[in-house]
Design an enzyme around this catalytic site. Structure first.
Site, PDB file in Angstrom:
ATOM      1  N   GLY A  59      53.991  30.071  44.218  1.00 12.42           N
ATOM      2  CA  GLY A  59      54.662  29.338  45.144  1.00 12.42           C
ATOM      3  C   GLY A  59      54.236  29.350  46.461  1.00 12.42           C
ATOM      4  N   ALA A  62      51.307  32.128  47.433  1.00 19.38           N
ATOM      5  CA  ALA A  62      49.882  32.056  47.045  1.00 19.38           C
ATOM      6  C   ALA A  62      48.957  31.921  48.215  1.00 19.38           C
ATOM      7  CB  ALA A  62      49.730  31.263  45.934  1.00 19.38           C
ATOM      8  N   ASN A  64      46.082  30.278  47.909  1.00 21.42           N
ATOM      9  CA  ASN A  64      45.634  28.651  48.119  1.00 21.42           C
ATOM     10  C   ASN A  64      46.568  28.071  47.049  1.00 21.42           C
ATOM     11  OD1 ASN A  64      43.112  29.357  49.233  1.00 21.42           O
ATOM     12  ND2 ASN A  64      42.603  30.407  47.855  1.00 21.42           N
ATOM     13  N   ASP A 174      39.942  34.223  37.782  1.00 20.88           N
ATOM     14  CA  ASP A 174      41.127  34.608  37.743  1.00 20.88           C
ATOM     15  C   ASP A 174      41.730  34.119  36.570  1.00 20.88           C
ATOM     16  OD1 ASP A 174      41.276  31.873  38.490  1.00 20.88           O
ATOM     17  OD2 ASP A 174      42.581  32.346  40.016  1.00 20.88           O
TER      18      ASP A 174
END
Length: 486
Positions: A59, A62, A64, A174
């Site tokens: 949400g 974060a 980015n 990631d």
């Protein structure tokens, strides 16, 4: 054409805020295929970056944030908005975006644009409407993902990693279940956002990512780190539960796959398949990076395990499916819609160079304008045409490439012919670029739109292929309407 963005080539007004003109020149020459959005367009698409449009798992917290958005022409997009502190220098941001933007593959949720306006740094990608692997694995207790689909996810993900590595992008920053997305057909795709660093130093990561032992020691991600993260994903697929990287090795020690498997899922998975996945996960989670398998070996191991290969992913996923083709397509448009390469070849042969001679700029030079390079270029094109007719597509590529490289003449028809040759030889990315080059020479040419749609369909980008087909059909209908009556 609509006012919104299209994946087809558009001349860029790119990068007005770079200070170094030489750096601007280097970037703009290589990034022509990654169009620029204005901040105004992306604000409109995301309703002013409305919080309700956030689709990041974390949400607004974060670092980015990713938003869902819709362009003026009705297409959905995913917009990743970086903090300015992550990329204060626009040159570095654009170089990273350009590199990721060169990738085009049906195993990726591909990057289709960027915005670098003032202090804003945003990426625009294909929107995947059927959520993430994280949602389907960890939050669907009433309908757990079938075994055949879990095996398919593992294979498609490994294939995505092989493709990225082959294109000089071996790092993914990631890799976790929230970065595996599902398209309108239910096929799994790897988000392109993870191919780009989250910041200029590549060290801005959220806390839930599957980083291996060497990252905790050195703070650096290496290609072998990606395989470690892949191992944790295999455990996620086996267990139906999120595997924290620090617990991954302990989780598999002295355990069989039956001990890891969620109870409601055991009947969907054979003992041999489960044991093989557990073995692969164990190899990926080796402490020594050198002992981990590479992505190609993962593909080789996963391919024989596939089940129900004829069943579409949307059926295995139990999700609705809609794929409507545009109406009123010409024979060439129909052939491109079906990806009937033989029929496309026939249509291009019948059309010849009519499109070139319709444009004054594309006419062959008069006798007094002839030069040796022009003569050589036309000879190369003639040889290419002979090979094209004979369906010797590799030879045709060579001849047409020589014609293009000489640069004395421009021919949009040569670009679409070479585009088809690339499709015939399984080189869809090069085909897509040639369709863009053809549109660069004539941006309202239906033939180039149709060939671009074929290249996109070949790459598995069905949503974009349908939109480009519609645009080509619209342009062709307009051309017929405006043609003088006989």
């Amino acid at each position: 054409m609509g006012a919104g963005f299209s994946l087809c080539f558009r001349p860029s007004n790119t990068i007005a805020n770079l200070n170094d003109s030489s750096e601007l020149e280097n970037i703009s020459k290589e990034s022509y295929s990654l169009p620029e959005f204005s901040l105004k367009q992306l604000k409109a698409a995301t309703e002013g970056f409305l919080p309700e449009n956030i689709i990041s798992d974390d949400g607004e917290k974060a670092p980015n944030v990713v938003y869902r958005g819709m362009l003026e022409d009705g297409r959905w997009i995913a917009v990743k908005r970086f903090q300015y502190s992550a990329w204060p220098e626009s040159v570095q941001f654009l170089a990273e975006a350009r590199a990721v933007g060169q990738l085009r593959n049906k195993r990726l949720a591909n990057l289709i644009g960027y915005c670098c306006e003032g202090n804003n740094r945003l990426l625009v990608a294909e929107f995947m409407p059927n959520q993430t692997l994280s949602k389907h694995l960890f939050h669907r207790e009433s309908y757990p993902m079938k075994g055949a689909m879990r095996l398919r996810v593992a294979l498609h993900l490994a294939q995505a990693l092989v493709y990225c590595s082959s294109k000089g992008q071996p790092l993914y920053y990631d890799l976790n279940a929230s970065k595996v997305l599902f398209d309108q057909n239910g096929n799994p795709r790897l988000s392109c956002f993870g191919l780009m660093k989250s910041s200029k130093d590549g060290k801005s990561y959220s806390s839930n990512l599957a980083y291996p032992p060497e990252y905790t020691r050195t703070g650096r991600v290496i290609p072998e780190s990606l395989v470690y993260s892949f191992g944790t994903l295999l455990l996620d697929l086996l267990s139906g539960r999120h595997t924290h990287p620090s617990h991954a090795v302990d989780l598999i020690c002295d355990k069989s796959f039956l001990m890891l498997m969620e109870s409601c899922f055991v009947d969907h998975f054979s003992k041999d398949d489960g044991t093989e996945l557990l073995r692969l996960a164990s190899q990926c989670l080796q402490f020594d990076p050198c002992k981990r398998p590479n992505p190609k070996s993962l593909v080789n191991a996963l391919a024989p395990l596939q089940k129900e290969t004829e069943v579409p992913s949307f059926v295995l996923m139990d999700i609705p499916h809609r794929n409507v083709a545009p109406k009123h397509l010409s024979p060439l448009g129909e052939a491109c819609s079906r990806l009937d390469l033989t029929a496309i070849h026939k249509q291009l042969e019948m059309a010849g160079y009519k499109a070139d001679v319709e444009s004054e700029a594309d006419k062959e030079p008069s006798f007094d304008m002839w030069t040796d390079p022009m003569r050589e270029a036309l000879h190369s094109r003639k040889q290419g045409d002979a090979a094209f007719r004979a369906k010797d597509f590799c030879s045709a590529i060579g001849c047409y490439t020589k014609f293009i490289n000489i640069g004395s003449l421009e021919s949009r028809t040569v670009f679409v012919r070479r585009c088809l040759c690339y499709l015939m030889t399984d080189r869809a990315e090069e085909a897509l670029k040639d369709s863009m080059n053809a549109l660069g020479l004539h941006h309202v040419w239906p033939t180039a739109f149709y060939l671009q749609a074929a290249a996109l369909k070949f790459l598995g980008m069905d949503n974009d292929a349908q939109e480009i087909l519609k645009e080509g059909a619209s342009l062709e209908a307009m051309k017929i309407k405006n043609a003088p009556s006989v």
